[in-house]
Design an enzyme around this catalytic site. Structure first.
Site, mmCIF file in Angstrom:
data_model
loop_
_atom_site.group_PDB
_atom_site.id
_atom_site.type_symbol
_atom_site.label_atom_id
_atom_site.label_comp_id
_atom_site.label_asym_id
_atom_site.label_seq_id
_atom_site.Cartn_x
_atom_site.Cartn_y
_atom_site.Cartn_z
ATOM 1 N N ASP A 97 0.735 -1.156 -0.265
ATOM 2 C CA ASP A 97 -0.170 -0.097 -0.035
ATOM 3 C C ASP A 97 0.824 1.002 0.144
ATOM 4 O O ASP A 97 1.912 1.290 0.551
ATOM 5 C CB ASP A 97 -0.930 -0.066 1.349
ATOM 6 N N ASP A 99 1.281 3.809 1.709
ATOM 7 C CA ASP A 99 1.380 4.564 3.042
ATOM 8 C C ASP A 99 2.496 4.067 3.733
ATOM 9 O O ASP A 99 3.456 3.533 3.329
ATOM 10 C CB ASP A 99 0.150 4.643 3.896
ATOM 11 N N GLU A 101 3.125 2.305 6.550
ATOM 12 C CA GLU A 101 3.331 0.977 7.017
ATOM 13 C C GLU A 101 3.633 0.262 5.585
ATOM 14 O O GLU A 101 4.352 -1.080 5.503
ATOM 15 C CB GLU A 101 1.979 0.398 7.488
ATOM 16 N N TYR A 312 -11.982 -1.650 0.055
ATOM 17 C CA TYR A 312 -11.231 -2.095 1.223
ATOM 18 C C TYR A 312 -11.922 -1.474 2.442
ATOM 19 O O TYR A 312 -12.347 -0.169 2.300
ATOM 20 C CB TYR A 312 -9.786 -1.646 0.982
ATOM 21 N N HIS A 359 -6.272 4.424 0.637
ATOM 22 C CA HIS A 359 -7.494 3.711 -0.145
ATOM 23 C C HIS A 359 -8.626 4.518 -0.377
ATOM 24 O O HIS A 359 -8.428 5.800 0.141
ATOM 25 C CB HIS A 359 -7.984 2.496 0.745
#
Length: 612
Positions: A97, A99, A101, A312, A359
DNA sequence: GTACGATTTAATGG
DNA sequence: AATCGTAC
């Protein structure tokens, strides 16, 4: 390690060059593999694959905060799969993703692959896309970049800090038997519940009175309330007791009372649809409308996501893809007519404090009429998401509101009446958001009134009220509060709720509202006394600023960690040196009546009950 | 029956 | 300066 910035074509026709693409979620992997077709293998990491070793010393504070990692339980399988496929491939695309993390996951995977020495002759790319469409995925592959080390460093600061707080403070609690755990997130959640309880306990209800008048004009009945008596303005708290009410009544007169409309104020108002769902608002609304717990909402949403029915479910963003907006607008036009389609799409700004916007909002994936066949819970939640999403792209609801001032003919009292009529449904045809306070302004009708019209007041109803203490948190309102404070992430809101219950710090009553347990009072008092900076609601906000600075390269990782650790370490050392008796005294002093409600001992200092 | 070691953070994913 | 589970 070399990361090339230029890719070869993503699908060389007839050439069986194998490319490996790694994403976080298995269902995403399945979808993307279909988009890419031959020559591509798409594998899911299934979230994080590596984490700090869960034991003391995993963050070496004496040596530049070096961190000891290990493959997470159950993830060896995924790593092996990645390595096996990589052997057959020429290039690997890290597509976790977009971001903080996600960047960390890409970095961890790359670090593991380097250590396993399986990258010789392979190209490595980091790619990022914000929506799962063929177009977006292909565009991302055409524009690869390198791993953003600043973002990875920011992750490491976040990770180290959570570890140092949790593993630094928790052992102090075991030694004194004050609790099982402490942490940057859970301890603030407990503190919020305890602070709210204290507000409720110290709340002194104040009496006040209101006067309602039943009115009649042109043969139609309506209600008004007193706003002025004997020249004195009457506000919410003006009439404080029965004597004052009686005094006011003496000025108003005894029904039936002849009165006249002295002023009319007509306004057109409109109301906007609520933004589409984020994780937090979905949990709140599912709690209010469906009575779902956060956990239940998330597990049902997970199933809908796996069925391919919704986007999501762990997100803090309220934006919708352009394609989705077009489909929704077409659907609204087809079903409800053009009057319900705004001239330009409604846009919602993401207002969550530290949103990462990897997302979209939570929405159905397609907008045809066919309703999928679902189980009870799934159908309820899907319907909620469906309606909220459709409504968010519909026109405003329009209202005519009227306010009338009515004076008795003795000129000693004025009443105020309000009416509101919906003149156009707009989004309310489909969906209206619920509110926590059920002071949801219900529509009230007034007859058509003009200045000078005669009104008869047929009945006066004095009512006694008391101001109310703030309400205890529910899961939904606590999640909302945490999100406002920028504490916790969409993936953790539901588990935070279970953590504070499982640790025995709070419990839920029949209406599922949080009360602190005696253990909750103790830990909150202890942390407030010895670790106040860390459980302060502003701590996470300040931390997020630091993480942003690290992400932007304005601050260096080790410097940021040192700035945090120096004061934190002395707090921990300080707390370790405190004698148990001192802690008991401190906690007793602050909390005696919560700790030992049935105890008989008197506290020598304040005469309260004392235990232990 | 006694000695001793583990307990603990948050954030990804299902 | 606690408690629980496991190893011996």
């Amino acid at each position: 390690m070399h990361i090339f910035t230029k890719t070869n074509n993503y699908l060389p026709k007839g050439v069986s060059i194998m490319n490996l693409l790694i994403v976080e979620s298995p269902s995403k992997a399945k979808t993307i593999e279909k988009y890419l077709g031959a020559g591509w293998r798409v594998i899911a990491s299934v979230g994080h694959v590596r984490d700090l070793v869960p034991e003391n010393g995993s963050v070496d504070t004496a040596h530049n905060f070096e961190m000891k990692w290990q493959i997470m339980a159950g993830k060896e399988k995924q790593i092996k799969l990645i390595i096996d496929e990589l052997k057959k491939a020429d290039a690997v695309y890290l597509a976790s993703d977009p971001d903080r993390e996600g960047e960390a996951i890409a970095w961890h995977i790359l670090d593991i692959l380097k250590a396993k020495k399986v990258l010789t002759g392979k190209k490595v790319y980091r790619v990022a896309f914000h929506e799962i469409t063929k177009k977006a995925v292909l565009a991302a592959i055409e524009n690869p970049r390198e791993i953003d080390q600043n973002l990875v460093d920011a992750y490491m600061v976040r990770r180290a800090l959570d570890y140092l707080i949790g593993f630094g403070i928790s052992p102090l609690l075991w030694r004194r038997n004050l609790g099982k755990s402490a942490g940057r997130v859970q301890s603030v959640a407990v503190k919020l519940v305890v602070d709210r309880e204290r507000e409720i306990e110290s709340f002194v209800p104040v009496e006040y009175w209101s006067l309602a008048a039943a009115c009649n004009a042109h043969g139609a009945k309506f209600n008004a309330s007193l706003v002025s008596a004997n020249g004195q303005k009457i506000e919410k708290m003006t009439i404080g007791n029965k004597e004052q009410m009686d005094a006011v009544l003496s000025h108003v007169g005894v029904p039936e009372i002849a009165a006249t409309v002295i002023a009319i104020d007509k306004k057109k108002t409109s109301r906007r649809a609520a933004a589409p769902f984020t994780t937090s608002t979905l949990q709140q609304e599912a709690a209010r409308k469906l009575y779902f717990s956060s956990k239940r909402t998330m597990s049902v949403a997970q199933k809908l996501y796996e069925h391919g029915l919704i986007t999501y479910m762990r997100t803090d963003a309220t934006n919708l893809s352009a394609d989705a907006v077009n489909d929704i607008r077409a659907y609204i036009g087809r079903i409800y007519g053009d009057a319900f389609v705004p001239k330009s799409p409604n846009i919602y700004v993401t207002k969550s404090k530290n949103a990462q916007e990897a997302h979209e909002a939570i929405r159905p994936t397609h907008f045809d009429d066919a309703m999928p066949n679902l189980s009870g819970d799934e159908e309820k939640l899907y319907n909620l998401i469906w309606k909220r999403t459709i409504a968010c792209q519909m026109t405003n609801a329009e209202f005519d509101s009227v306010a009338a001032d009515i004076e008795n003919n003795a000129h000693s009292a004025i009443f105020h009446a309000v009416g509101s009529t919906r003149t156009f449904d707009g989004f309310m045809r489909v969906y209206t958001e619920s509110r926590d306070d059920d002071a949801d302004a219900a529509e009230s009708k007034l007859p058509a009134l003009s200045v000078g019209d005669a009104v008869v007041i047929t009945e006066l109803t004095p009512e006694q009220h008391f101001t109310q203490p703030p309400a205890r948190y529910t899961e939904a309102s606590l999640v909302k509060k945490l999100e406002e404070l920028g504490i916790g992430r969409p993936s953790t809101y539901a588990t935070i709720m279970s953590t504070i219950v499982d640790r025995g710090y709070v419990e839920q009553d029949k209406q599922r509202r949080f009360h602190p347990t005696s253990g909750g009072w103790v830990i909150a008092a202890y942390l407030a006394k010895y670790f106040n900076e860390l459980v302060d609601v502003n701590f996470t906000a300040k931390t997020e600023d630091t993480l942003d600075d690290v992400s932007n390269g304005k601050q260096e990782k080790v410097a940021a960690l040192r700035a945090f650790w120096t004061p934190t370490e002395s707090m921990i050392d300080g707390a370790r040196g405190i004698k148990t008796t001192e802690i008991i005294d401190e906690i007793n002093h602050v909390m005696h009546h919560h700790l030992f409600p049935d105890g008989n001992d008197k506290c020598p200092k304040c005469g309260g009950k004392l235990g232990i």
